[in-house]
Design a protein around this motif. Sequence first.
Motif, mmCIF file in Angstrom:
data_model
loop_
_atom_site.group_PDB
_atom_site.id
_atom_site.type_symbol
_atom_site.label_atom_id
_atom_site.label_comp_id
_atom_site.label_asym_id
_atom_site.label_seq_id
_atom_site.Cartn_x
_atom_site.Cartn_y
_atom_site.Cartn_z
ATOM 1 N N VAL A 153 26.137 -100.386 -17.059
ATOM 2 C CA VAL A 153 26.112 -99.244 -16.681
ATOM 3 C C VAL A 153 28.293 -98.795 -16.258
ATOM 4 C CG1 VAL A 153 26.537 -100.019 -14.009
ATOM 5 C CG2 VAL A 153 26.032 -97.456 -14.561
ATOM 6 N N GLU A 212 6.797 -83.547 -15.150
ATOM 7 C CA GLU A 212 8.031 -83.942 -15.565
ATOM 8 C C GLU A 212 8.424 -84.874 -15.945
ATOM 9 O OE1 GLU A 212 10.524 -80.891 -13.109
ATOM 10 O OE2 GLU A 212 11.492 -82.831 -12.568
ATOM 11 N N ARG A 248 8.221 -97.546 -14.373
ATOM 12 C CA ARG A 248 7.666 -99.091 -14.506
ATOM 13 C C ARG A 248 7.206 -99.959 -12.935
ATOM 14 N NH1 ARG A 248 14.959 -100.852 -14.997
ATOM 15 N NH2 ARG A 248 14.494 -98.488 -14.103
ATOM 16 N N HIS A 249 7.015 -98.753 -12.217
ATOM 17 C CA HIS A 249 6.011 -99.127 -11.297
ATOM 18 C C HIS A 249 4.112 -98.690 -11.274
ATOM 19 C CE1 HIS A 249 9.327 -101.204 -9.556
ATOM 20 N NE2 HIS A 249 10.107 -99.943 -9.842
ATOM 21 N N PHE A 266 10.966 -91.583 -15.785
ATOM 22 C CA PHE A 266 10.321 -90.944 -14.264
ATOM 23 C C PHE A 266 9.435 -89.990 -14.855
ATOM 24 C CE2 PHE A 266 14.860 -92.231 -12.584
ATOM 25 C CZ PHE A 266 14.815 -93.516 -11.983
ATOM 26 N N TYR A 296 17.323 -101.306 -18.366
ATOM 27 C CA TYR A 296 18.125 -100.579 -17.486
ATOM 28 C C TYR A 296 17.767 -98.914 -17.539
ATOM 29 C CZ TYR A 296 20.520 -105.086 -16.629
ATOM 30 O OH TYR A 296 20.792 -106.840 -16.155
ATOM 31 N N GLU A 337 7.293 -87.334 -12.386
ATOM 32 C CA GLU A 337 6.978 -86.587 -11.037
ATOM 33 C C GLU A 337 7.396 -87.407 -10.030
ATOM 34 O OE1 GLU A 337 6.019 -83.514 -11.961
ATOM 35 O OE2 GLU A 337 5.295 -83.200 -9.956
ATOM 36 N N GLY A 338 9.200 -88.130 -10.284
ATOM 37 C CA GLY A 338 10.098 -88.775 -9.893
ATOM 38 C C GLY A 338 9.507 -90.525 -9.338
ATOM 39 N N ARG A 339 8.072 -90.677 -10.249
ATOM 40 C CA ARG A 339 8.115 -91.788 -9.918
ATOM 41 C C ARG A 339 8.488 -92.909 -11.162
ATOM 42 N NH1 ARG A 339 7.997 -95.537 -6.970
ATOM 43 N NH2 ARG A 339 5.695 -96.479 -7.073
ATOM 44 N N ASP A 340 9.566 -93.488 -10.803
ATOM 45 C CA ASP A 340 9.941 -94.743 -12.031
ATOM 46 C C ASP A 340 8.401 -95.513 -13.188
ATOM 47 O OD1 ASP A 340 10.976 -96.757 -13.856
ATOM 48 O OD2 ASP A 340 12.472 -97.018 -12.321
ATOM 49 N N PRO A 398 21.272 -96.150 -18.199
ATOM 50 C CA PRO A 398 21.458 -96.753 -16.481
ATOM 51 C C PRO A 398 22.810 -96.136 -15.825
ATOM 52 C CG PRO A 398 21.982 -98.409 -18.249
ATOM 53 C CD PRO A 398 21.898 -97.031 -18.913
ATOM 54 N N VAL A 399 22.218 -95.925 -14.633
ATOM 55 C CA VAL A 399 23.457 -95.507 -14.011
ATOM 56 C C VAL A 399 23.083 -96.191 -12.717
ATOM 57 C CG1 VAL A 399 22.863 -92.629 -14.265
ATOM 58 C CG2 VAL A 399 21.555 -93.550 -12.785
ATOM 59 N N PHE A 432 16.838 -91.637 -17.753
ATOM 60 C CA PHE A 432 18.431 -91.248 -17.015
ATOM 61 C C PHE A 432 18.825 -92.955 -17.811
ATOM 62 C CE2 PHE A 432 19.781 -89.231 -13.915
ATOM 63 C CZ PHE A 432 18.255 -88.701 -12.852
ATOM 64 N N LYS A 456 9.388 -84.451 -4.633
ATOM 65 C CA LYS A 456 8.637 -85.021 -5.225
ATOM 66 C C LYS A 456 9.419 -86.470 -5.491
ATOM 67 C CE LYS A 456 8.064 -82.602 -8.768
ATOM 68 N NZ LYS A 456 8.609 -81.700 -10.156
ATOM 69 N N THR A 495 16.224 -86.324 -8.101
ATOM 70 C CA THR A 495 14.688 -86.656 -8.460
ATOM 71 C C THR A 495 13.917 -87.265 -8.211
ATOM 72 O OG1 THR A 495 16.162 -86.592 -10.872
ATOM 73 C CG2 THR A 495 13.629 -88.115 -10.884
ATOM 74 N N ALA A 535 12.073 -87.448 -16.580
ATOM 75 C CA ALA A 535 13.497 -87.912 -15.865
ATOM 76 C C ALA A 535 13.474 -88.484 -17.216
ATOM 77 C CB ALA A 535 13.598 -87.150 -15.177
#
Lengths: 93, 599
Positions: free
Chosen positions: B235, A83, A69-70, A62, A58, A64-67, A89-90, A87, B561, B257, A85
């Motif tokens: 969560v 970049e 996992r994909h 990311f 969980y 550049e904004g893409r997870d 679990p949210v 997180f 992005k 994001t 990022a």
Amino acid sequence: MGIVRLYAALRARADGEREVEIVWSPGATVGDAIRDLIARKPGLAGHILDARGQVVPYVAVFIEGRDIRHLDGLRTALAAGDEIAIFPPVAGG
Amino acid sequence: MNLGGYADRLARVDLTSGRVAYEHINEDDARKYVGARGLGVKYVFDNGPAVDPLGPDNLLCFMNGPLTGTDVTMSGRMAIVTKSPLTGTVTDSHHGGWSAARLRWAGFDGLLFKGRAPKPVYAFVHDGQVELRDAADLWGKGVHETVKTLIARHGDDTSVIAIGPAGEQGVRYGSFINENDRASGRGGTGAVAGSKQLKAIVITAKKAIPKAKDKDAFKTAHQRALAVIMDEATVTSPRKGGLSVYGTNVLMNVTNTIGALGAKNSQQTTFAAAEQIAGEKIKETILVHDPTCHACPVACKKEVETHGKYAVHMESFEYEPAWSLGANCGNDDRDAIAFMIDLCNDYGMDAIEHGQVLGMSMEASEKELIKERIDWGDTDRMIELTHMVGRREGIGSTLGEGVQRAAEAFGDGNLAMAVKGQSTPAYDPRGLKGMGIAYATSNRGACHLRAYTPASELLGVPEKTDPLAWEGKGRLTKLLQDLHAVSDSFDLCKFSAFAEGPEEYAAQYAAVTGVPTTGEDLLRIGERIYNLERYYNNLAGFREGSDYLPKRFLEEPSTAKGSEGHVCELDLMLREYYEARGWQDGVVPESKLKELAIV
């Protein structure tokens, strides 16, 4: 080199920092950057990667904004200036 | 009735005559539609789809389910069900707090109001009785003063669910507010009450937890469900999980994001100042307390206090209104956002729709479609317009019709980010494709809570899916619509679904009611409820082509992005969705109604 941005409870585990600058070499992966991040902010140990070195369930990473996992997971290659990022679990509503 | 969990008592209140009749719950209805949303939709369906939403014949239901007010974790929700004056569809809107539990402890599964009172009244509910009381002194008063007055009058162990001036004035997105800050926000339930001159529901009851039919099975089921909610990996984990620590607004940074945070009336898919209004920043700056609801250890409510020009103390700094009144309006002033959310609560109007109304007006002003100057992020102007809508003064009268009607009045309906007349919430479907099909096919107009696909697309529950992929989202949306229809009928907080699944729900429902049930059985019930709602809408005129999205989401690619270049592939998802549903272009065929024992 690039920026790793941290969110929610991960900030407190990184000495309150919202972002950490990480230097990576050509050919480095996101896994390399995260391991470097944890070495610099040991409070994050166990909260992004588990004991087997995999992303904790969980937790979302990311590029550049893409997870990732994909993408190619922790083996996803990094480019200069990317970049990252991260997180915990949210969810909400 | 032989099922456990229910009070087995309904009150039917004829506001025109003032008469109150009491009746038992029909067991067959309870087995087929459970309670709360499901049973409320059944009653609204039986009342007929042709009624004028703001006429005396519309039915307004306050509904509990069989798990409400029990020891089941997160069982403090109430459903308000009616025909919506905003959308013309059947609608249900839910709130937390303690009023739902108190309604059950007062001896009721539901209160059904019809007619129109000759003068303003409120309903006083206690000890299995409903009394209509004079509300002349409260008419015109804000929600906060109404709550304060009625609590002082009726004492401890009392909950007040009230409308404000917006509902009284027929603002189509007028809402009910429970206990000052807990909004049954969407669909205009407050406007329906205003048309009936029903100011408030006051419930006084001491704690009296209903007993489960099978106590041993309940103990096991309860512990299992509680364990997954408390699990530190989730969560929902109290004081550790993101939802518990930061509230719903923990989402602001993540949607930003990935390029799924609409800004400036969704002309953009990212907001540069998102961090300033996100849950993390709220916790650092203005958070003072973490309130909760009946039987909930998560405590996702976030109470804030601001000072200075926008001084306020309130407890609903949620992701949705923070987005609608913030990013959506190009506004990064968190104090002003808190102030405006509270103002919406006091007027009794949906803060999501209101933020969309303001954002649309800002774009209309920018494009010079209207002569009024309304600039992006002009917080003083936003507050001024909020007062004008709440009182239906000047341009506020047009804005109070809701975003779709107001945009059409301004000359360009495409400026409204809305489906079936209700504004879209805080997830841009160019960056979260599942939300696109969920908005389009929601039975109450655009809604994120009919099928919360971000659970899958962001968190990975029940399985991780790519937010930018459209394949599979039609099937995912059907699954979540059916699951949420059931949890809304228990009535459990939807956030339980971040940890619990159909099997956890089934074990608790079976233990409380005594009805042997599997997760698959529950999904079948959810499917029945969703189809009944759709059948009602079909009969009300929502036929082929009624499931759509605003053109902006289909034709203007994201530039942010994470989602750059993407639009929402609605047609492809609709095809998959209708196939999974067995519908013909949005219309439920007779064979499906028979298969689900609806007719």
